[in-house]
Design a protein around this motif. Structure first.
Motif, PDB file in Angstrom:
ATOM      1  N   SER A   1       0.933  -1.049  -0.198  1.00  0.00           N
ATOM      2  CA  SER A   1      -0.077   0.165  -0.067  1.00  0.00           C
ATOM      3  C   SER A   1       0.758   1.092  -0.110  1.00  0.00           C
ATOM      4  O   SER A   1       1.804   1.405  -0.938  1.00  0.00           O
ATOM      5  N   SER A   2       0.780   1.992   1.088  1.00  0.00           N
ATOM      6  CA  SER A   2       1.475   3.455   0.981  1.00  0.00           C
ATOM      7  C   SER A   2       1.394   4.247   2.047  1.00  0.00           C
ATOM      8  O   SER A   2       0.440   3.910   2.857  1.00  0.00           O
ATOM      9  N   THR A   3       2.394   4.853   2.550  1.00  0.00           N
ATOM     10  CA  THR A   3       2.267   5.913   3.884  1.00  0.00           C
ATOM     11  C   THR A   3       1.122   6.647   3.540  1.00  0.00           C
ATOM     12  O   THR A   3       0.442   7.351   4.336  1.00  0.00           O
ATOM     13  N   ALA A   4       0.699   6.889   2.251  1.00  0.00           N
ATOM     14  CA  ALA A   4      -0.504   7.558   1.836  1.00  0.00           C
ATOM     15  C   ALA A   4      -1.676   6.969   2.277  1.00  0.00           C
ATOM     16  O   ALA A   4      -2.796   7.560   2.138  1.00  0.00           O
ATOM     17  N   GLY A   5      -1.658   5.855   2.751  1.00  0.00           N
ATOM     18  CA  GLY A   5      -2.893   5.063   3.529  1.00  0.00           C
ATOM     19  C   GLY A   5      -2.877   5.331   4.761  1.00  0.00           C
ATOM     20  O   GLY A   5      -3.926   4.896   5.636  1.00  0.00           O
TER      21      GLY A   5
ATOM     22  N   VAL B   1      -2.913  11.957   5.218  1.00  0.00           N
ATOM     23  CA  VAL B   1      -3.505  12.626   4.180  1.00  0.00           C
ATOM     24  C   VAL B   1      -2.368  13.932   3.979  1.00  0.00           C
ATOM     25  O   VAL B   1      -1.650  14.480   4.694  1.00  0.00           O
ATOM     26  N   TYR B   2      -2.706  14.591   2.687  1.00  0.00           N
ATOM     27  CA  TYR B   2      -1.637  15.712   2.357  1.00  0.00           C
ATOM     28  C   TYR B   2      -2.472  16.475   1.035  1.00  0.00           C
ATOM     29  O   TYR B   2      -3.314  15.738   0.409  1.00  0.00           O
ATOM     30  N   GLU B   3      -2.445  17.746   1.185  1.00  0.00           N
ATOM     31  CA  GLU B   3      -2.828  18.570   0.062  1.00  0.00           C
ATOM     32  C   GLU B   3      -2.505  18.097  -1.333  1.00  0.00           C
ATOM     33  O   GLU B   3      -1.327  17.852  -1.639  1.00  0.00           O
TER      34      GLU B   3
ATOM     35  N   GLY C   1      -7.294  12.021  -3.926  1.00  0.00           N
ATOM     36  CA  GLY C   1      -7.949  10.669  -4.404  1.00  0.00           C
ATOM     37  C   GLY C   1      -6.915   9.649  -4.172  1.00  0.00           C
ATOM     38  O   GLY C   1      -7.342   8.544  -4.008  1.00  0.00           O
ATOM     39  N   TYR C   2      -5.566   9.966  -4.072  1.00  0.00           N
ATOM     40  CA  TYR C   2      -4.583   8.762  -3.795  1.00  0.00           C
ATOM     41  C   TYR C   2      -4.772   8.375  -2.362  1.00  0.00           C
ATOM     42  O   TYR C   2      -4.738   7.091  -2.163  1.00  0.00           O
ATOM     43  N   THR C   3      -4.588   9.538  -1.517  1.00  0.00           N
ATOM     44  CA  THR C   3      -4.837   8.801  -0.157  1.00  0.00           C
ATOM     45  C   THR C   3      -6.122   8.127   0.343  1.00  0.00           C
ATOM     46  O   THR C   3      -6.255   7.266   1.066  1.00  0.00           O
TER      47      THR C   3
ATOM     48  N   ASP D   1       3.991  -0.622   3.782  1.00  0.00           N
ATOM     49  CA  ASP D   1       3.770   0.951   3.166  1.00  0.00           C
ATOM     50  C   ASP D   1       5.006   1.554   3.167  1.00  0.00           C
ATOM     51  O   ASP D   1       5.530   2.075   4.140  1.00  0.00           O
ATOM     52  N   PRO D   2       5.355   2.074   1.940  1.00  0.00           N
ATOM     53  CA  PRO D   2       6.440   2.649   1.449  1.00  0.00           C
ATOM     54  C   PRO D   2       6.151   3.991   1.569  1.00  0.00           C
ATOM     55  O   PRO D   2       5.134   4.425   1.243  1.00  0.00           O
ATOM     56  N   GLY D   3       7.244   4.884   2.269  1.00  0.00           N
ATOM     57  CA  GLY D   3       6.865   6.282   1.896  1.00  0.00           C
ATOM     58  C   GLY D   3       7.687   6.811   0.514  1.00  0.00           C
ATOM     59  O   GLY D   3       7.142   6.464  -0.572  1.00  0.00           O
ATOM     60  N   MET D   4       8.687   7.468   0.543  1.00  0.00           N
ATOM     61  CA  MET D   4       9.152   8.276  -0.587  1.00  0.00           C
ATOM     62  C   MET D   4      10.176   6.999  -1.164  1.00  0.00           C
ATOM     63  O   MET D   4      11.274   6.776  -0.813  1.00  0.00           O
TER      64      MET D   4
ATOM     65  N   GLU E   1       8.596   5.383 -12.846  1.00  0.00           N
ATOM     66  CA  GLU E   1       7.567   5.602 -13.282  1.00  0.00           C
ATOM     67  C   GLU E   1       6.444   6.568 -12.445  1.00  0.00           C
ATOM     68  O   GLU E   1       5.565   7.080 -13.017  1.00  0.00           O
ATOM     69  N   PHE E   2       6.472   6.024 -10.948  1.00  0.00           N
ATOM     70  CA  PHE E   2       5.460   6.437 -10.281  1.00  0.00           C
ATOM     71  C   PHE E   2       4.984   7.932 -10.199  1.00  0.00           C
ATOM     72  O   PHE E   2       4.056   8.290 -10.567  1.00  0.00           O
ATOM     73  N   SER E   3       6.222   8.814 -10.012  1.00  0.00           N
ATOM     74  CA  SER E   3       5.936  10.079 -10.226  1.00  0.00           C
ATOM     75  C   SER E   3       5.818  10.846 -11.441  1.00  0.00           C
ATOM     76  O   SER E   3       4.944  11.763 -11.746  1.00  0.00           O
TER      77      SER E   3
ATOM     78  N   VAL F   1       3.984   9.099 -14.010  1.00  0.00           N
ATOM     79  CA  VAL F   1       2.657   8.867 -14.308  1.00  0.00           C
ATOM     80  C   VAL F   1       1.880   9.837 -13.754  1.00  0.00           C
ATOM     81  O   VAL F   1       0.775  10.585 -14.004  1.00  0.00           O
ATOM     82  N   ARG F   2       2.183  10.224 -12.302  1.00  0.00           N
ATOM     83  CA  ARG F   2       1.182  10.734 -11.158  1.00  0.00           C
ATOM     84  C   ARG F   2       1.230  12.433 -12.002  1.00  0.00           C
ATOM     85  O   ARG F   2       0.154  13.123 -12.056  1.00  0.00           O
ATOM     86  N   ASN F   3       2.463  12.947 -12.507  1.00  0.00           N
ATOM     87  CA  ASN F   3       2.490  14.145 -13.047  1.00  0.00           C
ATOM     88  C   ASN F   3       2.213  14.318 -14.572  1.00  0.00           C
ATOM     89  O   ASN F   3       2.724  15.193 -15.131  1.00  0.00           O
TER      90      ASN F   3
ATOM     91  N   ALA G   1       8.356  11.982   8.515  1.00  0.00           N
ATOM     92  CA  ALA G   1       6.859  11.937   8.244  1.00  0.00           C
ATOM     93  C   ALA G   1       6.559  12.412   6.592  1.00  0.00           C
ATOM     94  O   ALA G   1       7.460  13.167   5.983  1.00  0.00           O
ATOM     95  N   GLN G   2       5.402  12.329   6.477  1.00  0.00           N
ATOM     96  CA  GLN G   2       4.902  12.778   5.158  1.00  0.00           C
ATOM     97  C   GLN G   2       5.477  14.028   4.842  1.00  0.00           C
ATOM     98  O   GLN G   2       5.896  14.337   3.655  1.00  0.00           O
ATOM     99  N   HIS G   3       5.309  15.026   5.695  1.00  0.00           N
ATOM    100  CA  HIS G   3       5.416  16.580   5.427  1.00  0.00           C
ATOM    101  C   HIS G   3       6.944  16.985   5.698  1.00  0.00           C
ATOM    102  O   HIS G   3       7.256  17.982   5.744  1.00  0.00           O
TER     103      HIS G   3
HETATM  104  C1  8X3 Z   1       3.721   7.046  -2.422  1.00  0.00           C
HETATM  105  C2  8X3 Z   1       4.083   7.748  -1.248  1.00  0.00           C
HETATM  106  O1  8X3 Z   1       4.262  10.132  -0.516  1.00  0.00           O
HETATM  107  O2  8X3 Z   1       3.904   9.947  -2.657  1.00  0.00           O
HETATM  108  O3  8X3 Z   1       2.871   5.839  -2.275  1.00  0.00           O
HETATM  109  O4  8X3 Z   1       1.849   9.655  -1.094  1.00  0.00           O
HETATM  110  S1  8X3 Z   1       3.561   9.463  -1.552  1.00  0.00           S
END
Ligand code: 8X3
Length: 250
Positions: free
Chosen positions: A134-138, A141-143, A147-149, A177-180, A185-187, A189-191, A242-244
């Motif tokens: 899954s992800s630390t996005a699970g 949350v962040y601005e 949709g992803y979180t 739950d991976p963070g960064m 491709e992940f970023s 695709v997201r962008n 942490a996420q931020h």
């Molecule tokens: C990816 C982690 O910080 O981009 O699953 O949401 S984050």
């Protein structure tokens, strides 16, 4: 050491490809599943595994994956639900509803479909393991991440629910739950293919995690004695507390 069959979804690149390679070195017969058949063929040839072109959001593809696994010699011991992804960075007020649907489909519905299809074989092995990447996005949350979180929180919820429901059965359920993690491709695709925007989250971060770090975590949890269930492994780079809270050398 020779082990049984491991299915890895999202195996054509990034964490999934690294995990498929690593599990092969651990002695698993790896079934690599993803949409892009050409990449899978090369990976499977490299690791002596089996390539199955599969869009996990399509039930027919998932049924075909389960049939292929059933046709192989050996027991299905491990399922790594890795396929997933993020689309966009929109604020909720401006969000693209199709992006939200796609994220829910691939991160949640796809994971449920593959898990349902392969659970009988995992149970029949007498010592099954399900890993959900899954992800630390699970967990927060962040601005711009609505949709992803939301999708990753749902994936985390389904993982916890499954562990409760399988209590007493010979299948352990593990969440990573991976963070960064910096992958090809992940970023991007997201962008939506914008390489400059895709590089931003990693700017000045000395050593973001790489796909092999998460593959290492998958291999570790999957090769513990079967009575050991690592419920959840949260993994971030040293620079991300942490996420931020990210240390950047700019
Ligand atoms: C990816 C982690 O910080 O981009 O699953 O949401 S984050």
């Amino acid at each position: 050491m020779s082990r049984g069959i491991a299915v890895v979804t999202g195996a054509s690149s990034g964490i999934g490809a690294a995990t498929a390679r690593r599990l092969a070195t651990e002695g698993f017969t790896v079934v690599a599943a993803a949409r892009r058949a050409d990449r899978l063929q090369k990976l499977a040839a490299d690791i002596g595994g089996v390539a199955v072109a599969c869009d996990i959001t399509r039930q027919a593809d998932v049924d075909a994956l389960a049939e292929k696994v059933a046709s192989l010699p050996g027991e299905l011991e491990l399922l790594v639900n890795n396929a997933g992804g993020a689309f966009g960075f929109d604020y909720v007020a401006e969000s693209d509803i199709d992006d939200w649907r796609r994220m829910y489909e691939v991160n949640v519905i796809g994971t449920v479909q593959v898990t349902k299809a392969l659970l009988p074989a995992l149970t029949a092995s007498g010592a099954g393991t399900i890993v959900v990447v899954s992800s630390t996005a699970g967990l927060g949350v962040y601005e711009g991440g609505g949709g992803y979180t939301a999708a990753k929180h749902a994936e985390t919820a389904l993982t916890g629910t499954l562990r409760l429901e399988l209590c007493g059965d010979p299948v352990r359920v593990i969440e990573i739950d991976p963070g960064m993690v910096k992958t090809d491709e992940f970023s991007l695709v997201r962008n939506r293919g914008d390489a400059e925007a895709a590089a931003k989250p990693y700017a000045g971060v000395a050593e973001p995690l790489v796909a092999e770090d998460i593959a290492d975590c998958v291999a570790w949890v999957a090769t513990r004695p079967h009575h050991v269930n690592v419920d959840r492994l949260v993994v971030r780079p040293l620079a991300q507390a942490a996420q931020h809270k990210v240390h950047r050398e700019l």
